[in-house]
Enzyme design. Structure first.
Site, PDB file in Angstrom:
ATOM      1  N   ASP A  16       0.877  -1.160   0.000  1.00 61.96           N
ATOM      2  CA  ASP A  16       0.000   0.000   0.000  1.00 61.96           C
ATOM      3  C   ASP A  16       0.926   1.224   0.000  1.00 61.96           C
ATOM      4  OD1 ASP A  16      -2.365   1.584   0.381  1.00 61.96           O
ATOM      5  OD2 ASP A  16      -1.820   1.732   2.496  1.00 61.96           O
ATOM      6  N   ASP A  18      -0.043   5.158   0.959  1.00 63.01           N
ATOM      7  CA  ASP A  18      -0.260   6.091   2.070  1.00 63.01           C
ATOM      8  C   ASP A  18      -0.438   5.337   3.387  1.00 63.01           C
ATOM      9  OD1 ASP A  18      -0.375   8.450   0.359  1.00 63.01           O
ATOM     10  OD2 ASP A  18      -2.269   7.614  -0.350  1.00 63.01           O
ATOM     11  N   ASP A 174      -1.635  -0.987   5.902  1.00 63.56           N
ATOM     12  CA  ASP A 174      -1.948  -0.512   7.254  1.00 63.56           C
ATOM     13  C   ASP A 174      -3.445  -0.442   7.532  1.00 63.56           C
ATOM     14  OD1 ASP A 174      -2.068   1.765   5.397  1.00 63.56           O
ATOM     15  OD2 ASP A 174      -2.423   2.971   7.184  1.00 63.56           O
TER      16      ASP A 174
END
Length: 228
Positions: A16, A18, A174
């Site tokens: 991922d 950001d 995240d």
């Protein structure tokens, strides 16, 4: 005597963007503050917006303007994206340890790429700012395909484009939808605990293969989940 095979890094890793590789919250709050200024509202505290960043643009606009009805806010997303494009790369930085981790993966021969829900045109503007034009093997954005995370399609297409079977890739993210997408794709996953989370999020319930506190821990091959 049995020969013990050395622990190796995965063949390929997808990330991922950001909240996993890039601490982009400062750029996001700059975009939100530009929107708030147009409406004669004071700046928003970075600490207030940070937990919402991995949830996407709609979630950030909702956090910044909770008093505005949702059906009105949804029309503000293009404005947010335009404001973010103006701020893109000005304040964001890599999370501590990310650069060393990527270098270790590359040195081992591991291929790495990015699968993000950020619109592809914005993600592609970030890559040269970070000097990743020749390093990132594949980039899939949230609008690249007909589906986005938590659907597994973006991860499956990314694996196909780099020529690696999903079960030989690891996905690092995240947010819960990252881990859901990885599991649906048959891809081992790493929960990036250093990223953005709301107070009510429970990463242990996401059923990722491993949970890691800092990118520096991933300098050890044995910290990664086992692939095929």
């Amino acid at each position: 005597m049995a020969v013990v095979e050395a622990v190796k890094f995965p063949k390929a890793v997808l990330f991922d963007l950001d909240g996993t590789l890039l601490d982009s919250a400062p750029d996001m709050v700059a975009a939100i503050d530009a929107m708030r200024a147009r409406r004669n509202q004071p700046p928003m505290a970075l600490t207030e917006l940070r937990p919402h960043v991995s949830k996407g643009g709609r979630a950030m606009v909702a956090a910044a303007f909770p008093e505005v009805p949702e059906d009105e806010r949804q029309h503000w997303l293009p404005e947010f994206l335009d404001s973010y494009e103006q701020a893109l790369g000005r304040h964001s930085v890599l999370f501590d340890g990310v650069d060393a981790m990527l270098a270790a993966l590359e040195q081992s021969g591991c291929i790495w790429g990015i699968v993000t829900n950020k619109p592809e045109y914005l993600a592609r503007q970030v890559i040269p700012v970070l000097g990743w034009e020749t390093r990132c093997a594949v980039l899939i954005g949230g609008d690249t395909l007909s589906e986005r995370k938590p659907h597994p399609l973006p991860l499956l297409v990314a694996a196909e484009r780099i020529g690696v079977a999903p079960e030989d890739c690891v996905y690092v993210g995240d947010d819960e939808r990252d881990i859901v997408a990885a599991r649906a794709a048959g891809m081992p996953s790493v929960v990036a605990l250093w990223g953005y989370r709301l107070d009510g999020d429970d990463p242990s319930a996401w059923q990722g293969d491993v949970m890691i506190e800092t990118p520096s821990e991933l300098l050890r091959p044995d910290a990664w989940p086992v692939t095929r």
